[in-house]
Design an enzyme around this catalytic site. Structure first.
Site, PDB file in Angstrom:
ATOM      1  N   GLY A  95       0.784  -1.228   0.000  1.00  0.00           N
ATOM      2  CA  GLY A  95       0.000   0.000   0.000  1.00  0.00           C
ATOM      3  C   GLY A  95       0.814   1.275   0.000  1.00  0.00           C
ATOM      4  O   GLY A  95       0.290   2.343  -0.325  1.00  0.00           O
ATOM      5  N   ASP A 128      -2.279   7.397   2.631  1.00  0.00           N
ATOM      6  CA  ASP A 128      -1.658   8.314   1.678  1.00  0.00           C
ATOM      7  C   ASP A 128      -0.409   7.745   1.010  1.00  0.00           C
ATOM      8  O   ASP A 128       0.189   8.403   0.163  1.00  0.00           O
ATOM      9  CB  ASP A 128      -1.325   9.655   2.348  1.00  0.00           C
ATOM     10  CG  ASP A 128      -0.351   9.516   3.517  1.00  0.00           C
ATOM     11  OD1 ASP A 128       0.244   8.429   3.685  1.00  0.00           O
ATOM     12  OD2 ASP A 128      -0.190  10.501   4.263  1.00  0.00           O
ATOM     13  N   GLY A 129      -0.006   6.536   1.388  1.00  0.00           N
ATOM     14  CA  GLY A 129       1.159   5.912   0.756  1.00  0.00           C
ATOM     15  C   GLY A 129       2.489   6.536   1.127  1.00  0.00           C
ATOM     16  O   GLY A 129       3.499   6.252   0.486  1.00  0.00           O
ATOM     17  N   ASP A 263       1.690 -11.125   6.736  1.00  0.00           N
ATOM     18  CA  ASP A 263       2.169 -10.309   5.626  1.00  0.00           C
ATOM     19  C   ASP A 263       3.480  -9.606   5.967  1.00  0.00           C
ATOM     20  O   ASP A 263       4.067  -8.951   5.101  1.00  0.00           O
ATOM     21  CB  ASP A 263       1.117  -9.276   5.207  1.00  0.00           C
ATOM     22  CG  ASP A 263       0.696  -8.382   6.357  1.00  0.00           C
ATOM     23  OD1 ASP A 263       0.157  -8.905   7.347  1.00  0.00           O
ATOM     24  OD2 ASP A 263       0.905  -7.159   6.281  1.00  0.00           O
ATOM     25  N   ASN A 264       3.947  -9.746   7.216  1.00  0.00           N
ATOM     26  CA  ASN A 264       5.224  -9.160   7.623  1.00  0.00           C
ATOM     27  C   ASN A 264       6.333 -10.195   7.752  1.00  0.00           C
ATOM     28  O   ASN A 264       7.424  -9.856   8.216  1.00  0.00           O
ATOM     29  CB  ASN A 264       5.080  -8.435   8.969  1.00  0.00           C
ATOM     30  CG  ASN A 264       4.354  -7.118   8.840  1.00  0.00           C
ATOM     31  OD1 ASN A 264       4.249  -6.560   7.755  1.00  0.00           O
ATOM     32  ND2 ASN A 264       3.838  -6.608   9.936  1.00  0.00           N
ATOM     33  N   ASP A 273      10.300  -4.969   7.997  1.00  0.00           N
ATOM     34  CA  ASP A 273       9.187  -4.035   8.142  1.00  0.00           C
ATOM     35  C   ASP A 273       9.007  -3.572   9.583  1.00  0.00           C
ATOM     36  O   ASP A 273       8.219  -4.125  10.338  1.00  0.00           O
ATOM     37  CB  ASP A 273       7.886  -4.643   7.624  1.00  0.00           C
ATOM     38  CG  ASP A 273       6.840  -3.554   7.334  1.00  0.00           C
ATOM     39  OD1 ASP A 273       7.227  -2.375   7.294  1.00  0.00           O
ATOM     40  OD2 ASP A 273       5.666  -3.893   7.143  1.00  0.00           O
TER      41      ASP A 273
END
Length: 465
Positions: A95, A128-129, A263-264, A273
């Site tokens: 994302g 907002d990325g 997902d990490n 991450d």
């Protein structure tokens, strides 16, 4: 003295392009109003043949994201699902990051260049990325300290300040922005496989298993794993081995990752991450890093459990390709591998040669008892008792049986740590005075500390961390 990463020429290898577009989506990087280089990893740019870039070239590639020569032609936002605090979420993916390039290091291993804060993607949802500069500074500090302490971690490769004001609910706003590039041996997550299971994409999963085994080869089985011909089972054995060692390295480092969602967790078993991480001030198994982890799911003492659970979710996904029994057998190795890695790494940081499982287990127990009795944390404990020094009681009795190990590096006079108060002080100097000197001094001190510790005892096949 720790061995430096082997220098290499630039060897692009965009192997990810061998896989069709089901793995990710081409995206455009954000156009930032400013690009000011704040951190460049001079240790690892040599390892991947990019040391000759001047700062202007560096900013064009890692702030403006001009493609590297003969590399990935357009950034790819990877697709994946994941369990987030053990609740399954199919609405995630890259994302605020993307895969930017792939290249070989001096040892011939494939490494990925991935981003954080590089703009919105199809998986950004309402975000907002972007990345705060504070978040980028914290990731540098975490990865540098973990690398020094022998953990298998992604490397913070570049931080560029981007000139945007960001609003965040968990820190004073507006705050400064940045884009970060990390170097790691894979961005393929356990959640990548979970997505393919949900979609029942068996052929794609088989192709992904093959890709992982070819490009991110793991260590050979560590003695108790039967020879396997089934690729999915071979991959699970490798992930179990690496995640068990990762959990052990975090415990010996006194590190709490904070968010161990599927997902990490990448299939190479790298620490990856960094969000609400902390180093534990005391040996407290219930210590948590994330304020929102109210149940202590990812507490300091539960990290091995969390990684084992994540490996089990990979096994569930691989049932699309393999029978349950051999996958279950791979998972059952985790506890033994974790214990062996914990003892091996404990002796290394304590500066003594391992003696064997029973004796090393007694040493570990005596160490934890002494740590609590002395009211000190892991950093002070290992510094005070390195090589068997200053011990009393049961710890002294245990250490008399151990042979100290030498180190070519100069040992620091005081414990080197990365506790939250110092992290905040380093950030305050940047936020209030734009003073980066405490940040630079800390990185230099941490690297000297890692050199003094020497190379960690990692399983065969890991190579330089």
């Amino acid at each position: 003295m720790r061995a430096e990463p082997q220098a290499a020429g630039y060897r692009p290898d965009p192997a990810i392009l061998d896989l069709p577009d089901w793995l990710g989506d081409p995206v455009e990087p954000a156009a930032f109003p400013r690009t000011e280089l704040r951190f460049r990893n001079r240790r690892w740019d040599r390892a991947v043949g990019l040391a000759a870039m001047d700062d202007g070239q560096w900013v064009r590639h890692f702030g403006r994201f001009e493609p590297l020569p003969d590399n990935v032609p357009q950034p790819l936002a990877l697709r994946y699902h994941g369990h987030q605090f053990r609740v399954y979420n199919p609405e995630i993916g890259d994302g605020r990051g993307f895969l930017f390039g792939q290249l070989r290091d001096g040892a011939g291993r494939l490494l990925d260049l991935g981003t954080k804060g590089s703009g919105t993607t199809p998986y950004s949802r309402t975000a907002d990325g972007r990345l705060t500069l504070k978040g980028a500074v914290r990731e540098v500090l975490a990865t540098e300290m973990l690398e020094a302490l022998g953990a298998y971690t992604s490397k913070t490769f570049s931080v560029i300040e981007t000139g945007e004001d960001l609003w965040r609910g968990d820190e004073p706003s507006p705050t400064r922005s940045a884009v970060l590039v990390r170097l790691s041996h894979s961005h393929i997550r356990i959640g990548t496989f979970q997505r393919l299971l949900v979609l029942e994409e068996r052929d794609h999963m088989a192709a992904l298993v093959d890709y992982c085994l070819r490009h991110y080869p793991g260590p050979p089985p560590l003695g108790d794993a039967p020879a396997q011909e089934e690729p999915a089972v071979m991959l699970l054995h490798q992930v179990v081995e690496r995640c068990a060692d990762l959990a052990a390295s975090w415990m010996v480092a006194g590190f709490v990752h904070g968010v161990l969602n599927t997902d990490n967790i990448v299939i190479t078993g790298e620490s990856f991450d960094y969000g609400p991480w902390r180093f534990a001030p005391l040996w407290e198994p219930g210590f948590t890093a994330a304020y929102f982890d109210q149940q202590g799911l990812y507490a300091f003492g539960r990290q091995a459990e969390a990684l084992h659970w994540n490996c089990a979710q990979l096994a569930v996904a691989l049932r699309l390709l393999a029978d349950a029994a051999p996958l279950r057998a791979a998972l059952e190795r985790f506890a033994g591998l974790y214990e062996a890695a914990l003892l091996r790494r404990w002796c290394w940081r304590l500066g003594v040669a391992p003696r064997g499982t029973e004796g090393d287990t007694q040493l570990l127990a005596a160490s934890v008892t002494a740590m609590r009795a002395e009211g000190i944390g892991p950093d002070a404990f290992f510094h005070r008792h390195r090589g068997g020094g200053q011990a009393s009681g049961d710890l002294a009795d245990a250490l008399t049986l151990y042979q100290p190990t030498g180190s070519a590096g100069e040992w620091p006079a005081a414990p080197e740590a990365m506790l939250i108060d110092e992290v905040e002080a380093i950030w305050s100097a940047i936020a209030e005075r734009d003073d980066w000197s405490p940040f630079a001094r800390k990185i230099a001190a941490v690297r000297a500390f890692g050199d003094a510790l020497g190379d960690p005892p990692v399983p065969a096949g890991h190579g330089a961390i």
